[in-house]
Design a protein around this motif. Structure first.
Motif, PDB file in Angstrom:
ATOM      1  N   ALA A  80      14.394  10.471  15.988  1.00 34.89           N
ATOM      2  CA  ALA A  80      14.839  10.215  14.616  1.00 34.89           C
ATOM      3  C   ALA A  80      13.684   9.668  13.780  1.00 34.89           C
ATOM      4  O   ALA A  80      13.532  10.010  12.597  1.00 34.89           O
ATOM      5  CB  ALA A  80      16.010   9.230  14.626  1.00 34.89           C
ATOM      6  N   GLU A  81      12.852   8.847  14.401  1.00 28.53           N
ATOM      7  CA  GLU A  81      11.709   8.273  13.682  1.00 28.53           C
ATOM      8  C   GLU A  81      10.709   9.359  13.289  1.00 28.53           C
ATOM      9  O   GLU A  81      10.203   9.376  12.160  1.00 28.53           O
ATOM     10  CB  GLU A  81      11.021   7.222  14.553  1.00 28.53           C
ATOM     11  N   ASP A  82      10.438  10.281  14.217  1.00 29.43           N
ATOM     12  CA  ASP A  82       9.481  11.348  13.907  1.00 29.43           C
ATOM     13  C   ASP A  82      10.044  12.320  12.871  1.00 29.43           C
ATOM     14  O   ASP A  82       9.303  12.840  12.030  1.00 29.43           O
ATOM     15  CB  ASP A  82       9.093  12.101  15.178  1.00 29.43           C
ATOM     16  N   LEU A  83      11.337  12.580  12.917  1.00 30.08           N
ATOM     17  CA  LEU A  83      11.943  13.437  11.897  1.00 30.08           C
ATOM     18  C   LEU A  83      11.834  12.793  10.519  1.00 30.08           C
ATOM     19  O   LEU A  83      11.583  13.476   9.520  1.00 30.08           O
ATOM     20  CB  LEU A  83      13.409  13.709  12.240  1.00 30.08           C
ATOM     21  N   ALA A  84      11.997  11.473  10.472  1.00 26.90           N
ATOM     22  CA  ALA A  84      11.854  10.760   9.200  1.00 26.90           C
ATOM     23  C   ALA A  84      10.409  10.831   8.706  1.00 26.90           C
ATOM     24  O   ALA A  84      10.154  11.021   7.506  1.00 26.90           O
ATOM     25  CB  ALA A  84      12.295   9.308   9.363  1.00 26.90           C
ATOM     26  N   LEU A  85       9.450  10.693   9.629  1.00 25.34           N
ATOM     27  CA  LEU A  85       8.038  10.801   9.249  1.00 25.34           C
ATOM     28  C   LEU A  85       7.711  12.209   8.753  1.00 25.34           C
ATOM     29  O   LEU A  85       6.972  12.381   7.777  1.00 25.34           O
ATOM     30  CB  LEU A  85       7.144  10.448  10.436  1.00 25.34           C
ATOM     31  N   LEU A  86       8.263  13.214   9.425  1.00 24.54           N
ATOM     32  CA  LEU A  86       8.020  14.592   9.003  1.00 24.54           C
ATOM     33  C   LEU A  86       8.591  14.831   7.610  1.00 24.54           C
ATOM     34  O   LEU A  86       7.974  15.511   6.779  1.00 24.54           O
ATOM     35  CB  LEU A  86       8.633  15.561  10.012  1.00 24.54           C
ATOM     36  N   ASP A  87       9.747  14.253   7.342  1.00 21.40           N
ATOM     37  CA  ASP A  87      10.338  14.387   6.009  1.00 21.40           C
ATOM     38  C   ASP A  87       9.460  13.710   4.961  1.00 21.40           C
ATOM     39  O   ASP A  87       9.270  14.236   3.855  1.00 21.40           O
ATOM     40  CB  ASP A  87      11.741  13.790   5.998  1.00 21.40           C
ATOM     41  N   GLU A  88       8.907  12.546   5.301  1.00 21.42           N
ATOM     42  CA  GLU A  88       7.980  11.867   4.386  1.00 21.42           C
ATOM     43  C   GLU A  88       6.771  12.755   4.099  1.00 21.42           C
ATOM     44  O   GLU A  88       6.323  12.880   2.958  1.00 21.42           O
ATOM     45  CB  GLU A  88       7.516  10.540   4.998  1.00 21.42           C
ATOM     46  N   PHE A  89       6.247  13.366   5.150  1.00 23.59           N
ATOM     47  CA  PHE A  89       5.083  14.239   4.998  1.00 23.59           C
ATOM     48  C   PHE A  89       5.409  15.423   4.093  1.00 23.59           C
ATOM     49  O   PHE A  89       4.632  15.772   3.198  1.00 23.59           O
ATOM     50  CB  PHE A  89       4.629  14.709   6.381  1.00 23.59           C
ATOM     51  N   ARG A  90       6.562  16.037   4.298  1.00 21.59           N
ATOM     52  CA  ARG A  90       6.964  17.168   3.461  1.00 21.59           C
ATOM     53  C   ARG A  90       7.066  16.760   1.996  1.00 21.59           C
ATOM     54  O   ARG A  90       6.664  17.507   1.098  1.00 21.59           O
ATOM     55  CB  ARG A  90       8.312  17.728   3.925  1.00 21.59           C
ATOM     56  N   ARG A  91       7.592  15.590   1.744  1.00 19.67           N
ATOM     57  CA  ARG A  91       7.810  15.157   0.364  1.00 19.67           C
ATOM     58  C   ARG A  91       6.493  14.868  -0.357  1.00 19.67           C
ATOM     59  O   ARG A  91       6.454  14.878  -1.590  1.00 19.67           O
ATOM     60  CB  ARG A  91       8.730  13.937   0.331  1.00 19.67           C
ATOM     61  N   GLU A  92       5.423  14.635   0.406  1.00 20.71           N
ATOM     62  CA  GLU A  92       4.127  14.428  -0.231  1.00 20.71           C
ATOM     63  C   GLU A  92       3.639  15.686  -0.952  1.00 20.71           C
ATOM     64  O   GLU A  92       2.735  15.616  -1.787  1.00 20.71           O
ATOM     65  CB  GLU A  92       3.088  14.006   0.815  1.00 20.71           C
ATOM     66  N   PHE A  93       4.226  16.832  -0.638  1.00 21.71           N
ATOM     67  CA  PHE A  93       3.802  18.099  -1.231  1.00 21.71           C
ATOM     68  C   PHE A  93       4.566  18.442  -2.511  1.00 21.71           C
ATOM     69  O   PHE A  93       4.225  19.418  -3.176  1.00 21.71           O
ATOM     70  CB  PHE A  93       4.010  19.242  -0.226  1.00 21.71           C
ATOM     71  N   ASP A  94       5.581  17.675  -2.847  1.00 18.96           N
ATOM     72  CA  ASP A  94       6.466  18.069  -3.940  1.00 18.96           C
ATOM     73  C   ASP A  94       5.732  18.220  -5.268  1.00 18.96           C
ATOM     74  O   ASP A  94       5.884  19.221  -5.972  1.00 18.96           O
ATOM     75  CB  ASP A  94       7.604  17.057  -4.096  1.00 18.96           C
ATOM     76  N   ASP A  95       4.953  17.218  -5.623  1.00 23.07           N
ATOM     77  CA  ASP A  95       4.237  17.287  -6.898  1.00 23.07           C
ATOM     78  C   ASP A  95       3.223  18.426  -6.898  1.00 23.07           C
ATOM     79  O   ASP A  95       3.023  19.098  -7.915  1.00 23.07           O
ATOM     80  CB  ASP A  95       3.536  15.957  -7.192  1.00 23.07           C
ATOM     81  N   ARG A  96       2.584  18.647  -5.755  1.00 21.35           N
ATOM     82  CA  ARG A  96       1.613  19.742  -5.646  1.00 21.35           C
ATOM     83  C   ARG A  96       2.306  21.090  -5.835  1.00 21.35           C
ATOM     84  O   ARG A  96       1.803  21.970  -6.529  1.00 21.35           O
ATOM     85  CB  ARG A  96       0.935  19.679  -4.280  1.00 21.35           C
ATOM     86  N   LEU A  97       3.483  21.245  -5.238  1.00 26.76           N
ATOM     87  CA  LEU A  97       4.222  22.497  -5.385  1.00 26.76           C
ATOM     88  C   LEU A  97       4.612  22.733  -6.836  1.00 26.76           C
ATOM     89  O   LEU A  97       4.451  23.839  -7.369  1.00 26.76           O
ATOM     90  CB  LEU A  97       5.470  22.479  -4.504  1.00 26.76           C
ATOM     91  N   LEU A  98       5.105  21.694  -7.500  1.00 27.04           N
ATOM     92  CA  LEU A  98       5.493  21.841  -8.901  1.00 27.04           C
ATOM     93  C   LEU A  98       4.292  22.189  -9.771  1.00 27.04           C
ATOM     94  O   LEU A  98       4.364  23.049 -10.653  1.00 27.04           O
ATOM     95  CB  LEU A  98       6.145  20.550  -9.400  1.00 27.04           C
ATOM     96  N   ALA A  99       3.164  21.514  -9.524  1.00 31.13           N
ATOM     97  CA  ALA A  99       1.970  21.749 -10.336  1.00 31.13           C
ATOM     98  C   ALA A  99       1.445  23.170 -10.145  1.00 31.13           C
ATOM     99  O   ALA A  99       1.136  23.876 -11.121  1.00 31.13           O
ATOM    100  CB  ALA A  99       0.890  20.728  -9.990  1.00 31.13           C
TER     101      ALA A  99
END
Length: 294
Positions: free
Chosen positions: A23-42
């Motif tokens: 569960a901890e690693d899945l949460a970390l992976l989700d954090e990592f994915r969310r770091e891309f959100d602004d880049r994707l929008l831009a």
């Protein structure tokens, strides 16, 4: 939201390859994915603006790779040496154009308008029964965005292959599936070459015309991007819900929160939940047709 270091991301990727995800690693992976959100929008905005300004008719959709898809990709035998921090397609865009001339024009203007991480992957000259497109990798080495540029015919083939499932997508279809993809590939190569003749034309022309009609409808065109959360029942092949969110950073956050809610309440063995960026639902029906069955 914390920002993971390169070393933390690498270690996370190794753990995800070698064991069931905690569960901890899945949460970390989700954090990592969310770091891309602004880049994707831009980059969505930059790509859309560049192609639109060049007068090229196109459809565009973006998506963040699902957690289970990231883990599955890391665990493929062919990817045993893959580094999570350097995965090209955590987030990606799909640009659909009508024909090979428009495809090359779109590739040229996108490359001029954006910083590239590496040289393009050009799959256009593979045999007819194989995947054809051009993949650009834009952004920064640590935050990459993959841009797939396809003709409408190439997209028809790719969508058919995806419908056969993960094994076919990874190049290991059954003989019957490969036979179908070979016939469809020959038809698609013919379409891109300006011909609709041949023995497969009667089998596939109707499907191509449906995509073409969706591509050219005014409702599908537009430069402003919105976020959509699509919930699809894979057992019944039915669209359950397509929720639209505003074309802002806040709207993107709301979409991701709703996505997380859906994922946490639905079985991933029964439902696909995706976050997509596009100008309209009409455009999504072309860029991701398998989630919008007629």
């Amino acid at each position: 939201m914390m920002t993971l270091s390169g070393k933390q991301i690498q270690k996370l990727g190794k753990r995800l390859k070698e064991a069931d995800a905690s569960a901890e690693d899945l949460a970390l992976l989700d954090e990592f994915r969310r770091e891309f959100d602004d880049r994707l929008l831009a980059i969505s905005g930059d790509v859309s603006s560049a192609v639109h300004s060049a007068g090229i008719r196109y459809l565009l959709a973006g998506r963040a790779k699902r957690t289970k898809s990231i883990i599955r990709k890391l665990r493929r035998q062919a990817n045993r040496d893959m580094d999570l921090s350097r995965m090209d397609d955590i987030v990606g865009l799909r640009v659909i154009v009508l024909d090979p001339v428009s495809q090359q024009d779109a590739i040229d203007v996108i490359r001029r308008a954006n910083k590239e991480v590496r040289e393009p992957f050009d799959y256009r000259h593979l045999p007819a029964g194989r995947y054809r497109a051009v993949h650009l990798v834009l952004g920064e080495p640590s935050r990459r965005v993959e841009v797939q540029v396809r003709t409408l015919a190439q997209h028809l083939w790719a969508d058919a292959c995806e419908r056969f499932g993960e094994r076919a997508k990874e190049g290991d279809p059954t003989d019957d599936e490969q036979g179908y993809l070979d016939k469809l590939g020959a038809f698609c190569v013919g379409i891109d070459g300006g011909s609709v003749d041949g023995p497969a034309a009667s089998d596939f022309l109707g499907r191509y015309r449906v995509l073409h009609s969706g591509f050219t409808t005014p409702q599908a065109q537009g430069e402003q991007m919105h976020s959509y959360v699509v919930t699809y029942n894979t057992l019944t092949d039915q669209l359950v819900r397509c929720e639209k969110f505003p074309s802002t950073s806040e709207g993107r956050r709301e979409a991701l929160d709703f996505y997380k809610y859906q994922v946490s309440h639905l079985l991933d063995t029964e439902f696909d939940v995706l976050v997509l960026n596009s100008s309209s639902e009409a455009a999504l029906r072309v860029t991701h047709p398998r989630y919008f069955p007629e």
